[in-house]
Design a protein around this motif. Structure first.
Motif: not given
Length: 823
Positions: A317-318, A324-325, A352, A330, A314, A356
């Motif tokens: 992602r935030n 960045d993932p 998701t 994932f 999280h 993205e």
């Protein structure tokens, strides 16, 4: 590349395609360097189709750069083509490896300058085509103006490293020295990388020592390649030694170094060490990147720290972690949710990822497919499998293996075999995991001969079985009570030199216990101890529960004491088994003491332990205590199952509290807990105690949909109770409904009917039922005839004659049937 295109096309005004009859295209190029060795970006825009494309053009040295006497000769030859290096590479790649690549290269004017050779090798090796690169390199060495240099050999060694061609890479290393090219740091780096990819870390270490003897100082890349060579082989200790030596020699580690060491810990299953190293890493000035956090998430997942791993995800992602993932992130989270049993979240994370902008690869699809397969969700699994093909990817061995596993867990072994055959038809070779999955699909569903045949097939195809294969077969034997198969599988393991581990011993001991072979199970346990194979809580649970089933309570208690003396952690299953043992021996105090001790553990009692305690209080006829345990169970959030409800009902009946039995039944209906024979039996017993006809009628209506699945004993009990109340008409109606469902009707069922009909003096229906028995091929017993004849003598003369005539007729009717049976 895209940004360069935008810089050169921003002045163009978009033109709507309506005004053109032909597609309108715009081409532009960008070249910030006038050197002939520089790369050029070439852009293409088609406004009609809404397409754009950016490609790289490497011109190399062309006709204008050649010496005058060569340039004149080339210009006069119409077969010589002034191609750019990129054009040459493109034309070569279009040819098959057996086509005339030499003829094509001999038409290229750029071959007359040796400056083009390093550029050509660089461009074609970057495509990854090993065969084409080897043919070009071979042609190049035959040219008169060719001059060997380190750059060419370094690029070829790196290419062979990418294809795990270690011997060929080493051969190039010796060849370049014959051409008087002295290896440099880049050469050694490429060679170390080649051996690292092949898992040959000792070779990589020896090459590093050769590099030092050649007085070539190792670079940071050299150390990183060597650390990676050690780490990728699972040798994390050696990787740490190289890292320490790296620091001692004044070459400081960078982010890549730290990531490689973390990866070494991960490969070596040293997850706790990886997390400790990560904490130390955060104390330096080196900031972690996405690769770092991906490794940390993987290690946290393996240790079961799911919440911490999710928090890192999280934060990525935030943007809190400034990393960045990526698709690996994932995919790791999908694996995490799969391991924790949260299959719905696996699909949510996958969706998701797609939303993205990430395009799932085969690994991502396999992660989702594996999640569904682990729960036997075959329909969802086949949907993902089909999506793989729809999105232009080819299912691999992992995909097919997961689908085999999905069908196996959903009790469809025939479909597992179909997938297996389809896999071979598509030229994919099954591996050990594939065979084990298919063996489990057969074995877990009772197809043991097929499972054993698959063992022979895998050996025929050169795949050696391992301990997982043996354990899977043993578990299947125990589940379906195949005594002979257990012995043969153990012999097969011994013949193949497969040493049984803890899981295999547990499966074999449990299998023997399930078929009542206690002595063989104990002999196997002795062998386990003699060979110093680690015993765990599962080992003792199968021994304790197995002894309990065979009423060997003393042996069960001895195993429990041995387990405590060995300081083996007592699992919930062992606690529950021992509570049951004490309960069966009437040792309620010991059972209560163990249950209290279980409450003080971190996990606390589960539904099995609570149910065992309910049985203990039921046996001791203490319904108040049983009810208190049931209420505590509810308060602790432990969902009761039908076994727990049945135990509570039995306690209420034994405690003369039949009204409460129906309260439990209402509770089960509210919670949608399915009912079985034991539940219906307790409810029927409660009706008997209450002598309540209305509740009996309600119970008959509740039981009716399940008549065809109920045991003969329960159906007989129902008919007997209704007949005992004098409701013979209702009894016969229930009997008709039972027959209509196709349920099995035995001699004992007719006996119940006849007994109650005679008690109600309904001799006509009695004789009619006897006729039904004759028609069904069931011969009435001697007592059946004697009972009705005795009744005839006690009745009036008129009825006595009629009954005797009917009985005599029935006897004559049964004589041909009896004589036929004797023949």
């Amino acid at each position: 590349m895209e940004s360069s295109l935008q810089l050169h096309t921003h002045f163009l005004t978009p033109i709507k395609p309506k005004t053109h009859t032909k597609p309108f295209t715009v081409r532009c190029s960008s070249n910030t360097n006038t050197n002939t060795n520089s790369k050029k970006q070439v852009g293409f825009v088609d406004y009609d189709k809404g397409e754009r494309q950016v490609s790289i053009l490497v011109p190399g040295y062309k006709n204008s750069d050649l010496p005058k006497h060569i340039r004149t000769r080339v210009q006069s030859d119409r077969f010589q083509k002034d191609w750019a290096v990129s054009e040459v590479v493109s034309k070569i790649l279009k040819l098959n490896q057996h086509d005339d690549i030499v003829g094509l290269l001999n038409r290229w004017a750029g071959r007359f300058t040796q400056k083009n050779y390093p550029i050509l090798i660089r461009e074609i090796s970057q495509t990854g085509s090993l065969e084409h690169s080897n043919q070009v390199f071979k042609w190049m060495k035959n040219q008169k103006n060719y001059c060997a240099n380190n750059d060419i050999y370094n690029m070829m060694i790196r290419l062979h490293a990418r294809h795990n061609q270690t011997d060929q890479a080493r051969g190039l290393f010796f060849e370049m020295q014959k051409w008087r090219c002295k290896p440099d740091a880049e050469t050694y780096n490429a060679l170390i990388s080649a051996h690292g990819r092949a898992g040959q870390w000792r070779w990589a270490t020896n090459i590093m020592e050769d590099m030092l003897r050649a007085a070539i100082p190792p670079t940071r890349s050299t150390y990183n390649n060597l650390i990676h060579a050690c780490g990728s082989s699972g040798n994390w200790k050696e990787a740490l030694k190289v890292s320490k030596k790296m620091t001692e020699n004044g070459v400081g580690p960078d982010l890549v170094t730290h990531n490689i060491i973390l990866s070494a810990f991960k490969t070596g299953s040293q997850y706790s060490k990886a997390l400790s190293y990560y904490k130390l890493m955060k104390g330096t000035n080196i900031r972690p990147d996405t690769t770092t956090l991906n490794i940390v998430i993987h290690c946290l997942s393996k240790l079961g720290h799911f919440e911490k791993a999710i928090n890192i995800f999280h934060s990525m992602r935030n943007k809190r972690s400034q990393c960045d993932p990526d698709i690996v992130t994932f995919t790791s989270i999908i694996h995490l949710y799969s391991a924790s049993g949260q299959i719905e979240n696996c699909k949510a994370v996958f969706d998701t990822m797609v939303s993205e902008g990430f395009k799932p690869n085969i690994i991502s699809y396999n992660a989702l497919l594996g999640a569904y397969a682990s729960r036997g969700m075959d329909k969802d699994a086949i949907t993902v499998f089909n999506d793989i093909k729809k999105n232009g990817l080819r299912p691999d061995v992992v995909s097919y293996t997961s689908l085999i596993n999905a069908y196996g867990k959903s009790q469809q072994p025939e479909k597992s075999l179909e997938v297996f055959n389809k896999m071979k038809k598509n030229n994919l070779k099954p591996n050990l995991v594939t065979y084990n999955a298919l063996i489990d699909a057969f074995g877990s569903n009772g197809f043991l001969p097929e499972a054993v045949n698959m063992l022979h097939e895998m050996e025929t195809n050169g795949v050696e079985p391992n301990i997982v294969t043996i354990s899977t077969l043993l578990a299947g034997c125990g589940r379906f009570g195949k005594k002979v198969k257990i012995d043969s599988i153990l012999d097969a393991a011994d013949l193949r030199g497969i040493r049984l581990n803890t899981v295999a011993y547990n499966s074999a001991i449990g299998s023997y216990m399930n078929i009542g072979e206690c002595d063989k199970a104990l002999d196997l346990y002795k062998s386990m101890k003699e060979k110093n194979v680690k015993r765990d809580s599962v080992t003792f649970n199968v021994l304790i529960s197995g002894c309990s089933k065979m009423s060997k309570y003393t042996e069960a208690v001895d195993f429990f004491n041995e387990m405590m003396d060995s300081n083996i952690n007592i699992s919930n299953e062992v606690y529950s088994s021992m509570i049951s043992v004490y309960s069966k021996q009437g040792q309620l105090v010991e059972a209560e003491s163990l249950f209290l001790k279980m409450k003080m553990t971190c996990g606390g009692p589960d539904v099995i332990a609570y149910t065992a305690m309910l049985h203990a209080y039921s046996t001791a006829e203490k319904w108040e205590n049983a009810f208190a345990v049931f209420q505590e169970m509810e308060m602790k959030g432990v969902q009761p199952d039908l076994i727990a409800c049945s135990a509570l009902m039995r306690a209420f009946n034994k405690g003369n509290q039949p009204d409460k039995v129906f309260v439990v039944a209402e509770f089960m209906q509210d919670r949608k807990i399915p009912m079985n024979d034991s539940i219906y039996y307790e409810m029927l017993s409660a009706c008997s105690i209450l002598q309540d006809w209305r509740k009996t009628v309600d119970l008959i209506g509740l039981m009716e949909p399940s008549f065809n699945t109920m045991s003969v004993g329960l159906l007989n009990q129902l008919l007997h109770w209704v007949g005992k109340l004098g409701k013979t008409e209702t009894m016969m109606k229930v009997f008709y409904k039972i027959v209509a469902t196709g349920a099995e009707i035995s001699n004992s069922t007719y006996s119940v009917l006849l007994k109650n009909l005679l008690a109600a003096q309904n001799w006509r229906k009695y004789l009619e039922v006897m006729e039904w028995m004759e028609d069904s091929g069931i011969e009435p017993s001697f007592d059946t005839y004697q009972n009705i004849l005795a009744f005839a003598q006690s009745s009036g003369r008129e009825f006595s004659v009629v009954i005797q005539d009917r009985v005599e007729c029935l006897r004559r009717k049964s004589m041909p049937i009896k004589s036929q049976q004797m023949r």
